[in-house]
Design a protein around this motif. Structure first.
Motif, PDB file in Angstrom:
ATOM      1  N   THR A  56       0.808  -1.224   0.000  1.00  0.00           N
ATOM      2  CA  THR A  56       0.000   0.000   0.000  1.00  0.00           C
ATOM      3  C   THR A  56       0.839   1.271   0.000  1.00  0.00           C
ATOM      4  O   THR A  56       0.316   2.365   0.221  1.00  0.00           O
ATOM      5  CB  THR A  56      -0.935   0.015   1.219  1.00  0.00           C
ATOM      6  N   GLU A  57       2.144   1.133  -0.240  1.00  0.00           N
ATOM      7  CA  GLU A  57       2.974   2.324  -0.355  1.00  0.00           C
ATOM      8  C   GLU A  57       2.536   3.149  -1.559  1.00  0.00           C
ATOM      9  O   GLU A  57       2.291   2.594  -2.638  1.00  0.00           O
ATOM     10  CB  GLU A  57       4.444   1.946  -0.497  1.00  0.00           C
ATOM     11  N   PRO A  58       2.432   4.482  -1.435  1.00  0.00           N
ATOM     12  CA  PRO A  58       1.961   5.309  -2.560  1.00  0.00           C
ATOM     13  C   PRO A  58       2.869   5.193  -3.780  1.00  0.00           C
ATOM     14  O   PRO A  58       4.087   5.082  -3.659  1.00  0.00           O
ATOM     15  CB  PRO A  58       1.990   6.733  -1.986  1.00  0.00           C
ATOM     16  N   PRO A 104       0.893   8.636  -8.825  1.00  0.00           N
ATOM     17  CA  PRO A 104      -0.429   8.018  -8.726  1.00  0.00           C
ATOM     18  C   PRO A 104      -1.446   8.714  -9.632  1.00  0.00           C
ATOM     19  O   PRO A 104      -1.262   9.870 -10.035  1.00  0.00           O
ATOM     20  CB  PRO A 104      -0.789   8.226  -7.248  1.00  0.00           C
ATOM     21  N   ASN A 112      -1.697   3.069  -5.363  1.00  0.00           N
ATOM     22  CA  ASN A 112      -0.634   2.213  -4.848  1.00  0.00           C
ATOM     23  C   ASN A 112      -0.636   0.886  -5.609  1.00  0.00           C
ATOM     24  O   ASN A 112      -1.520   0.633  -6.446  1.00  0.00           O
ATOM     25  CB  ASN A 112      -0.778   1.994  -3.343  1.00  0.00           C
TER      26      ASN A 112
END
Length: 473
Positions: A71-73, A77, A83
């Motif tokens: 879930t790291e950006p 984006p 993510n």
């Protein structure tokens, strides 16, 4: 309720299900959907659609979302995907839309390096889709089907960004004993090395460099599966490329590709030796190495691995993980009675099928692989040239023709071919084919003693045999 088995690899996700059990089409009428994505403001291209333009728009392509599921950006984006997990969810959604008609619950064979956190993300994706997940299993455990001599069994797989070598311990249960990752040595690395080798040959023979044009570079990557397939039955593959008004021809050999990948192969040899040392195996101890169909697709690699002392290589058919994980859960018990999703890192194994003495029938199967197919007291050799089994000859469904000319085969036929040291059967239009009574539609590995059945009125059966003398027929 019906269960589907999903084999999760960013090199190509596969799904098994339906009745009889078979591989299902998941992406553009193909059995595999690779982990590629191209992010746009209002659209995300995923799978084969993104892979097909990966080298036309390389800065916009993402292919780490399954390997680094989290879930790291993202660095850049978009509204639809912020993510890696959200991109993976889009991919899984697209696949589910195509396969949901065949089932309502899933089990998943996942890469051996996946953590509990990543399994939790998969669980959340499935819940968002309204799909029940019965459980997970490491790909190595799911893909192994038959016990082998000795205490340990090795499994080798390749994904887009890594190779994975796993040691499985055989006892009353088969369980994961140890694993090792070769980061950066995945299919992306191998394919890049191949394209550079092919481009070098074009420059050498024609002075045309395919890598100077994005279109011809993309075309080379698009051709790689066909080139690898050609090299299964031939030492050299010929390649034709068009640029503008000109057409260029070149060729590449298995040995050239092996030389290009020599460093990676040497690293793999060291990893296998290190794994043997960690398990304190004596130098003379035989080890069976199961290789995924992804490894088997790399020209010459099985032959190269077979040169290692006391290492016996077994090539697994496409979808072995999807079929295997489905078999782990599809035990006839009503789905309602099954517990919440579990992660199975072992499965029942049958010790009495292992470590047979040298003079037992099982040991003789190991020593003498099949060389012929027997039908009605006639033995047909299977060598470098594929053997064609054809029904419907002379317009009679029971009229069987066996020959070696693939170009003359009709729509309803089967092909038995040798890849490295392993025989496979591929069904090309003939439904209802069985091996040892089990239906097949995807390519299936064959061993001595297997019986192939054809779904025609005459119900002919073909038996895999081994002749010990070259002139035996």
């Amino acid at each position: 309720m019906k269960i589907l088995g999903i084999e999760l690899s960013d090199a190509g996700i596969l799904v098994a299900g339906s009745q009889p059990t078979r591989l299902l089409e998941v992406d553009q009428n193909a059995f595999t959907s690779p982990g590629y994505a191209l992010l746009k403001k209002k659209q995300v291209l995923i799978g084969r659609a993104a892979e097909g333009i990966a080298h036309l728009q390389p800065r916009k392509i993402l292919n780490h979302f399954w390997d680094q599921l989290g879930t790291e950006p993202l660095e850049h984006p978009v509204k639809l995907a912020r993510n890696q997990a959200e991109i993976a969810f889009i991919h899984l959604t697209q696949i589910w839309e195509q396969i949901s008609q065949f089932g309502d619950s899933i089990v998943m064979a996942v890469p051996d390096h996946y953590s509990r956190t990543q399994l939790g993300l998969l669980q959340g994706m499935a819940q968002e889709l309204g799909v029940r997940v019965l459980g997970y299993s490491p790909l190595s455990i799911a893909s192994a089907v038959n016990p082998e001599p000795g205490e340990f069994l090795f499994y080798l797989d390749i994904h887009l960004h890594r190779m994975e070598l796993t040691c499985l311990r055989q006892a009353e249960h088969l369980h994961l004993s140890d694993s090792m990752t070769l980061p950066g040595k995945g299919l992306l690395y191998w394919h890049k090395e191949w394209v550079e080798a092919i481009a070098s040959e074009f420059v050498h023979t024609t002075r045309f460099d395919p890598l100077h044009r994005a279109e011809t570079e993309q075309e080379l990557y698009h051709r790689l599966p066909k080139i690898a397939d050609d090299l299964k039955n031939s030492a050299t593959a010929r390649i034709e490329l068009s640029a503008g008004q000109s057409t260029y021809h070149s060729a590449i050999s298995v040995e050239q590709l092996l030389r290009k990948n020599a460093d990676c192969l040497n690293e793999l040899h060291r990893a296998i030796g290190q794994m043997q040392g960690q398990q304190e195996l004596a130098p003379e101890s035989p080890v069976v190495l199961l290789v995924s169909h992804r490894i088997a697709s790399l020209p010459g690699v099985i032959r190269n691995l077979s040169t290692l002392a006391n290492l016996h290589v077994r090539a697994l058919p496409e979808g072995a993980g999807a079929m295997g994980v489905l078999a782990q859960w599809d035990d006839g018990e009503p789905i309602e009675n099954k517990p919440a999703a579990v992660y199975k890192t072992s499965k029942p194994w049958y010790r009495n099928d292992m470590a047979e003495p040298e003079n037992t029938p099982g040991a003789r199967i190991e020593r003498h692989p099949p060389t012929h197919i027997l039908l009605d007291s006639m033995a047909y050799p299977v060598g470098e040239t594929p053997l064609i089994i054809e029904c419907g000859f002379h317009s009679s469904p029971n009229d069987i023709r066996i020959h070696y000319d693939l170009s003359s085969a009709g729509d309803n036929h089967w092909v038995v071919l040798r890849r490295e040291e392993q025989l496979f059967i591929e069904v090309r239009g003939g439904g209802g084919t069985t091996v040892n009574g089990q239906p097949i539609l995807a390519p299936a590995a064959l061993k001595r003693g297997d019986v192939i059945g054809l779904a025609v009125e005459a119900k002919p059966t073909f038996t895999l045999i081994a002749c010990l003398q070259n002139d035996e027929t």
